[in-house]
Design a protein around this motif. Structure first.
Motif, PDB file in Angstrom:
ATOM      1  N   THR A 195      -0.298   3.941  -4.610  1.00 17.64           N
ATOM      2  CA  THR A 195      -1.379   2.957  -4.654  1.00 17.64           C
ATOM      3  C   THR A 195      -2.594   3.445  -3.881  1.00 17.64           C
ATOM      4  O   THR A 195      -3.737   3.302  -4.329  1.00 17.64           O
ATOM      5  CB  THR A 195      -0.892   1.617  -4.074  1.00 17.64           C
ATOM      6  OG1 THR A 195       0.292   1.203  -4.777  1.00 17.64           O
ATOM      7  CG2 THR A 195      -1.953   0.548  -4.223  1.00 17.64           C
ATOM      8  N   VAL A 196      -2.344   4.032  -2.714  1.00 21.10           N
ATOM      9  CA  VAL A 196      -3.453   4.587  -1.919  1.00 21.10           C
ATOM     10  C   VAL A 196      -4.137   5.709  -2.689  1.00 21.10           C
ATOM     11  O   VAL A 196      -5.376   5.798  -2.725  1.00 21.10           O
ATOM     12  CB  VAL A 196      -2.937   5.090  -0.560  1.00 21.10           C
ATOM     13  CG1 VAL A 196      -4.055   5.775   0.211  1.00 21.10           C
ATOM     14  CG2 VAL A 196      -2.367   3.947   0.256  1.00 21.10           C
ATOM     15  N   LEU A 198       0.846  -1.195   0.000  1.00 23.93           N
ATOM     16  CA  LEU A 198       0.000   0.000   0.000  1.00 23.93           C
ATOM     17  C   LEU A 198       0.881   1.245   0.000  1.00 23.93           C
ATOM     18  O   LEU A 198       0.871   2.058   0.924  1.00 23.93           O
ATOM     19  CB  LEU A 198      -0.931  -0.018   1.203  1.00 23.93           C
ATOM     20  CG  LEU A 198      -1.991  -1.126   1.194  1.00 23.93           C
ATOM     21  CD1 LEU A 198      -2.820  -1.085   2.467  1.00 23.93           C
ATOM     22  CD2 LEU A 198      -2.900  -1.003  -0.024  1.00 23.93           C
TER      23      LEU A 198
END
Length: 400
Positions: free
Chosen positions: A243-244, A239
């Protein structure tokens, strides 16, 4: 004449990247003393935690809807194929050349992972805004192209920090194989400790089952399973901020109620989306400057063998794009891909990109092959000026 126009269109974004990269290299020189080690570290931190997540989030929010996601289902599969095919070609090349074990992780990572984010985010708008753009209206082309590039970056980040990260981690942990005696002692010690832990686990389990035959210690088992999964998957790395940001952008853009809140002139929370977009606009120039500054390390040289370098160039700029053409054309033939030329161009482009800059971050993280990585980046990005232009020209001709 048409080929020449396509060549000029493909050349412009590459020249733009080269000019900004050259500026980054000059700023990193001792004479200018601007992008020194400390400055690069702080700028890289800003790019990693702030600029890139903001850029991906804002673009995906504005360009990606649920309908678009359904239509673009082939892109995640296509990117996965670039990683699998690239890694397979790299592994075959390493076996043929009998390369040292400590270079496997770096070479496989460079062959597998392309620069799926930063370069497409520069190439797509330049191709769309050019006077000779073959992809129709500028505004529509720009909107779709940035959406494709952002989704490519989002998916690419996930694959890089799972697939490549673990490959480099695996081989970096074995980089001291030459010290056989130490390794044998460690192996015996670890085996003894593992055996002792296993015996203790069995004894504890037997005691638990004897004492609580009906419960059978479900909670401890579940806790161990969850702990093992977290350790194996390394969710903190998986994460990553980009990506977040991708997940947030997909939620805000793909879910209609959220989209109405953030996107559009009448959206009540449009100021948040505008602010995120403003911050994200700094990502591309900052990353490109860092590329130039980091590539300067490669000029100092290392003990890396030339055949390894040539093998990576052959895999990334000859073999992989050729196989990519076969894969994408095959998918078009079987009706798996829609007939949007810009979308097809994006899929093909993903096979012809230089190695991802994130690989240098991963090698620094494990302290494995940092100097060699700088050499690889310098050579591959220098050759990309010619290779990427020629392949982009051919891809445009192929999809139009």
């Amino acid at each position: 004449m048409q080929f020449w126009k396509l060549f000029i269109t493909a050349l412009m974004p590459v020249l733009k990247v080269l000019l900004i990269t050259a500026l980054g290299a000059f700023l990193a020189l001792d004479r200018f003393n601007v992008l020194r080690d400390t400055a690069r570290k702080h700028l890289n931190t800003l790019v990693y935690y702030v600029f890139t997540p903001a850029l991906v989030c804002s673009i995906l929010t504005k360009t990606i809807t649920f309908k678009n996601l359904v239509m673009l289902w082939f892109m995640p599969l296509n990117i996965l194929l670039t990683f699998i095919v690239g890694a397979a070609l790299g592994w075959l090349f390493m076996k043929i050349t009998k390369a040292p074990n400590h270079m496997y992780g770096l070479v496989l990572g460079c062959c597998a992972a392309g620069n799926l984010g930063n370069l497409p985010l520069i190439i797509m708008p330049t191709v769309c805004k050019g006077s000779n753009s073959p992809f129709g209206a500028v505004d529509l082309c720009y909107k779709k192209g940035m959406g494709y590039a952002s989704l490519s970056m989002a998916i690419g980040n996930i694959y890089i920090w799972t697939f490549v990260y673990n490959i480099v981690r695996l081989y970096s942990s074995n980089k001291t194989l030459d010290n056989n005696s130490t390794l044998e002692k460690d192996s015996v010690k670890n085996s003894t400790e593992d055996l002792s832990e296993t015996v203790d686990d069995h004894e504890n389990q037997l005691q638990i089952e004897t004492t609580f035959p009906h419960e059978r210690a479900k909670l401890p088992k579940l806790a161990k399973i969850v702990k093992t999964l977290v350790e194996k998957l390394n969710l903190k790395v998986l994460l990553a901020p980009a990506t977040v940001g991708s997940i947030v952008g997909l939620v805000m853009g793909g879910i209609t109620p959220f989209r109405k809140l953030f996107v559009g002139d009448d959206a009540p929370l449009r100021v948040l989306e505008d602010s995120t977009s403003m911050v994200g606009d700094a990502a591309i120039p900052a990353v490109t400057l860092l590329v130039g500054a980091n590539l300067l390390k490669g000029l100092k040289g290392s003990g890396m063998k030339v055949p390894l370098l040539l093998g990576i160039l052959v895999v990334r700029y000859i073999a992989l794009p050729m196989l990519g053409v076969c894969i994408v054309k095959g998918a078009i033939h079987f009706g798996l891909i829609n007939h949007d030329p810009l979308y097809q161009f994006m899929l093909l482009l993903q096979y012809a990109l230089p190695p991802a800059i994130s690989i240098s971050t991963i090698t620094q993280l494990f302290g494995a092959g940092e100097t060699e990585c700088s050499i690889i980046m310098l050579a591959t990005y220098a050759c990309a000026a010619v290779s990427l232009t020629l392949w982009s020209t051919f891809f445009m001709w192929l999809v139009l």
